[in-house]
Motif scaffolding. Structure first.
Motif, short mmCIF file in Angstrom:
data_model
loop_
_atom_site.label_atom_id
_atom_site.label_comp_id
_atom_site.label_asym_id
_atom_site.label_seq_id
_atom_site.Cartn_x
_atom_site.Cartn_y
_atom_site.Cartn_z
N PHE A 186 0.83 -1.20 0.00
CA PHE A 186 0.00 0.00 0.00
C PHE A 186 0.87 1.26 0.00
CE2 PHE A 186 -2.02 3.38 2.55
CZ PHE A 186 -3.11 3.65 1.73
N LEU A 187 1.88 1.29 0.85
CA LEU A 187 2.75 2.47 0.93
C LEU A 187 3.47 2.72 -0.40
CD1 LEU A 187 4.35 2.06 4.49
CD2 LEU A 187 2.40 3.48 3.83
N PRO A 204 -12.40 4.28 1.95
CA PRO A 204 -11.21 5.08 1.67
C PRO A 204 -10.48 4.68 0.39
CG PRO A 204 -11.30 4.60 4.01
CD PRO A 204 -12.42 3.83 3.37
N LEU A 205 -10.32 3.39 0.13
CA LEU A 205 -9.57 2.97 -1.05
C LEU A 205 -10.29 3.37 -2.34
CD1 LEU A 205 -8.25 -0.55 0.02
CD2 LEU A 205 -6.95 1.57 -0.20
N ARG A 206 -11.60 3.28 -2.35
CA ARG A 206 -12.37 3.68 -3.55
C ARG A 206 -12.25 5.19 -3.77
NH1 ARG A 206 -16.08 -0.20 -5.29
NH2 ARG A 206 -15.10 -2.24 -4.92
N VAL A 225 -4.13 2.26 -11.25
CA VAL A 225 -4.27 0.85 -11.64
C VAL A 225 -3.74 -0.06 -10.54
CG1 VAL A 225 -3.51 -0.91 -13.29
CG2 VAL A 225 -4.20 1.35 -14.11
N ALA A 226 -2.59 0.30 -9.97
CA ALA A 226 -2.01 -0.52 -8.91
C ALA A 226 -2.91 -0.56 -7.67
CB ALA A 226 -0.63 0.02 -8.53
N LEU A 227 -3.54 0.58 -7.34
CA LEU A 227 -4.43 0.62 -6.18
C LEU A 227 -5.68 -0.21 -6.44
CD1 LEU A 227 -4.46 1.88 -3.37
CD2 LEU A 227 -5.79 3.78 -4.31
N PHE A 228 -6.16 -0.21 -7.68
CA PHE A 228 -7.32 -1.04 -8.04
C PHE A 228 -6.99 -2.52 -7.85
CE2 PHE A 228 -9.62 -3.52 -11.24
CZ PHE A 228 -10.94 -3.21 -10.91
N ILE A 229 -5.81 -2.94 -8.32
CA ILE A 229 -5.39 -4.33 -8.16
C ILE A 229 -5.23 -4.67 -6.68
CG2 ILE A 229 -3.52 -5.96 -8.63
CD1 ILE A 229 -3.04 -4.42 -11.27
N TYR A 230 -4.65 -3.74 -5.93
CA TYR A 230 -4.48 -3.93 -4.48
C TYR A 230 -5.83 -4.16 -3.81
CZ TYR A 230 -3.37 -2.57 0.37
OH TYR A 230 -3.23 -2.53 1.73
N ASP A 231 -6.81 -3.35 -4.17
CA ASP A 231 -8.14 -3.47 -3.57
C ASP A 231 -8.76 -4.81 -3.90
OD1 ASP A 231 -10.47 -2.67 -2.23
OD2 ASP A 231 -11.37 -1.93 -4.09
N LYS A 232 -8.61 -5.25 -5.15
CA LYS A 232 -9.22 -6.50 -5.59
C LYS A 232 -8.50 -7.73 -5.04
CE LYS A 232 -12.49 -5.02 -8.46
NZ LYS A 232 -13.92 -5.36 -8.30
N ALA A 233 -7.19 -7.73 -5.14
CA ALA A 233 -6.42 -8.96 -4.90
C ALA A 233 -5.90 -9.11 -3.48
CB ALA A 233 -5.23 -9.02 -5.86
N ILE A 234 -5.78 -8.01 -2.74
CA ILE A 234 -5.16 -8.09 -1.42
C ILE A 234 -6.14 -7.79 -0.31
CG2 ILE A 234 -3.34 -7.17 0.08
CD1 ILE A 234 -1.62 -6.77 -2.35
N THR A 235 -6.79 -6.62 -0.36
CA THR A 235 -7.66 -6.24 0.77
C THR A 235 -8.87 -7.14 0.88
OG1 THR A 235 -8.90 -4.62 -0.56
CG2 THR A 235 -6.91 -3.84 0.58
N ARG A 236 -9.26 -7.81 -0.18
CA ARG A 236 -10.42 -8.71 -0.10
C ARG A 236 -10.03 -10.16 0.14
NH1 ARG A 236 -14.65 -6.29 -4.64
NH2 ARG A 236 -14.58 -4.15 -3.87
#
Length: 481
Positions: free
Chosen positions: A231-232, A313-315, A468-479
């Motif tokens: 995330f950082l 927040p991520l959205r 794009v990276a934050l979108f992938i992070y939201d999909k693949a990691i935070t969920r």
């Protein structure tokens, strides 16, 4: 959320919340009073009071120096947790004020660079404390509004600082002295500040060595959290793009944007601005124009915060970062000043939607007794972003878009002979004259020949990659639980 509900939540904040916010206002006034002008101070022609450093030298000073400022809160945040916010604030103000007084006394690259790092130390001592205070004086139900208010206060200071400093631009050292005086006013507010959650006289007296050991133990623990580290790193991409507002845009406006139409508008309708924020007839100060970002935030931050508090927040960050990237890229797309002012609004909406959510997100996931420590880590991506922003606004900008560099290239390409030892402005004037043009026409020829506006693609590419990276992070990691 209705405006009445928003006002109700604002009324719930304790006195310490407001004292901390006004301390932040004065600190931001002092910081941006010089920082918005700093890029042009470092690079502008000596006959305008500038130091005539290259864009690469400017990028090194601002990138590395500001990067250090944002790295040190990893340590200073934990020190503040250990020894008390109030004492650390008192030390920070002393370092800050002395650095502002000393900085304009140096004119060599090494001297300015070292003094800027000393200034960064004062800022780093200050940085995590107020944001941690805001986090400790808000809760899940009002943190979005609380950090929105905090961000609005930041931008009130960020707006006032350059507007005051520009009134003294003919004496560049006064810019720094005004910032020093503004910082010293915070000692008055410090009398009314009480650290939340800490009783006076009961601060744990821990040896410095033990405190530092604990800091690095916590650091090792945090860096084992793979998701948080990713995330950082993603957020660092956003800050790389965002920092071009200070590193690149004032220089770009000063070198390329035709501000005559805005100047003429103020002459007819508001002569105070054309009289006080113009370096010469027909030209508006670049920093006056870029400072409109802070004005937009002052006006719209609470409204935007009320809207985006409905979103996770991520959205909100994803949408905000995309608007920021688009707005910042388009500021480098044209020489039209009114188009520039319009797209700065796009940038500022994205900033309002995304940037406060970073602090809010980390504040919500941090343990209550380690708020300052975690807020310190929220500055790690800002550190990386500043280092990379220095590279982009330095060597990359110098190669693609620096007017002085392109003038030298034009002279070489056309076999012209220009005397050595001239100031930057004098060189461009001589190059224009040798080409049979005035400076305005010569600037347009450089624009048409070398396309400095191509910088917009670099900026947009960085911002889009972060989204794009934050979108992938939201999909693949935070969920992934």
């Amino acid at each position: 959320m209705s405006s009445q509900s928003s006002r109700s939540k604002i009324g719930q904040f304790p006195r310490t919340f407001w004292v901390a916010n006004f301390i932040e206002l004065l600190e931001r006034w002092a910081w941006y009073g010089f920082f918005m002008l700093f890029a042009n101070y470092l690079t502008s022609s000596s006959d305008l009071g500038g130091l005539e450093f290259t864009q690469a030298q400017k990028g090194t000073i601002m990138g590395v120096g500001t990067g250090i400022l944002y790295f040190l809160p990893v340590v200073t945040g934990a020190i503040a947790d250990r020894f008390g916010y109030k004492k650390v604030l008192a030390v920070a103000f002393a370092v800050y004020a002395s650095a502002f007084v000393l900085l304009p006394q140096f004119h060599s690259f090494t001297g300015v660079f070292l003094m800027y790092i000393y200034l960064a130390l004062g800022a780093a001592l200050f940085k995590p404390i107020v944001s941690a205070t805001v986090a400790k004086t808000t809760n899940d139900s009002n943190s979005s509004i609380g950090f929105g208010v905090f961000y609005m206060i930041v931008n009130i200071g960020a707006f006032i600082g350059p507007m005051v400093a520009l009134l003294f631009k003919d004496r560049s050292e006064m810019i720094f002295y005004i910032s020093a005086g503004t910082i010293l006013l915070n000692y008055i507010l410090l009398l009314f500040y009480k650290e939340p959650g800490r009783e006076d006289g009961k601060i744990e007296k821990t040896p410095l060595a033990d405190s530092l050991k604990a800091i690095f133990v916590n650091m090792a623990t945090i860096f084992k959290d793979f998701k948080f580290v990713i995330f950082l790193l993603i957020i660092a991409g956003f800050w790389t793009m965002y920092n071009q507002l200070f590193f690149t845009l004032p220089v770009f406006v000063s070198q390329w944007v035709d501000t005559s139409s805005l100047y003429n508008f103020f002459v007819q309708h508001a002569p105070f601005f054309s009289n006080n924020y113009s370096p010469e007839p027909g030209v508006m100060d670049a920093e006056f124009i870029t400072n409109v970002d802070a004005l937009y935030i002052i006006i719209f931050q609470v409204l935007v915060s009320s809207i985006v508090m409905k979103f996770k927040p991520l959205r909100s960050m994803m949408g905000g970062f995309l608007l920021c990237a688009l707005g910042m890229a388009l500021t480098l797309f044209t020489r039209n000043v009114f188009f520039l002012i319009a797209v700065i609004f796009v940038f500022s909406v994205g900033e309002m939607a995304g940037s406060p959510k970073i602090t809010e997100y980390i504040g919500l996931i941090a343990p209550h007794d380690k708020k300052a420590l975690y807020m310190g880590y929220s500055f790690i991506p800002v550190f990386i972003g500043n280092i990379l922003a220095g590279v982009i606004s330095g060597g990359v900008y110098q190669k693609i878009a620096d007017k002085v560099e392109l003038a030298h290239r034009y002279v070489a390409d056309n076999g012209l002979s220009i005397p050595d030892g001239l100031s930057s402005n004098a060189y461009i004037e001589q190059a224009a004259s040798a080409s049979g043009m005035n400076v305005s026409d010569f600037t347009q020829v450089l624009w048409d020949t070398y396309s400095p506006s191509n910088m917009w693609m670099v900026i947009f590419g960085i911002g889009l990659a972060a989204v794009v990276a934050l979108f992938i992070y939201d999909k693949a990691i935070t969920r992934t639980k």
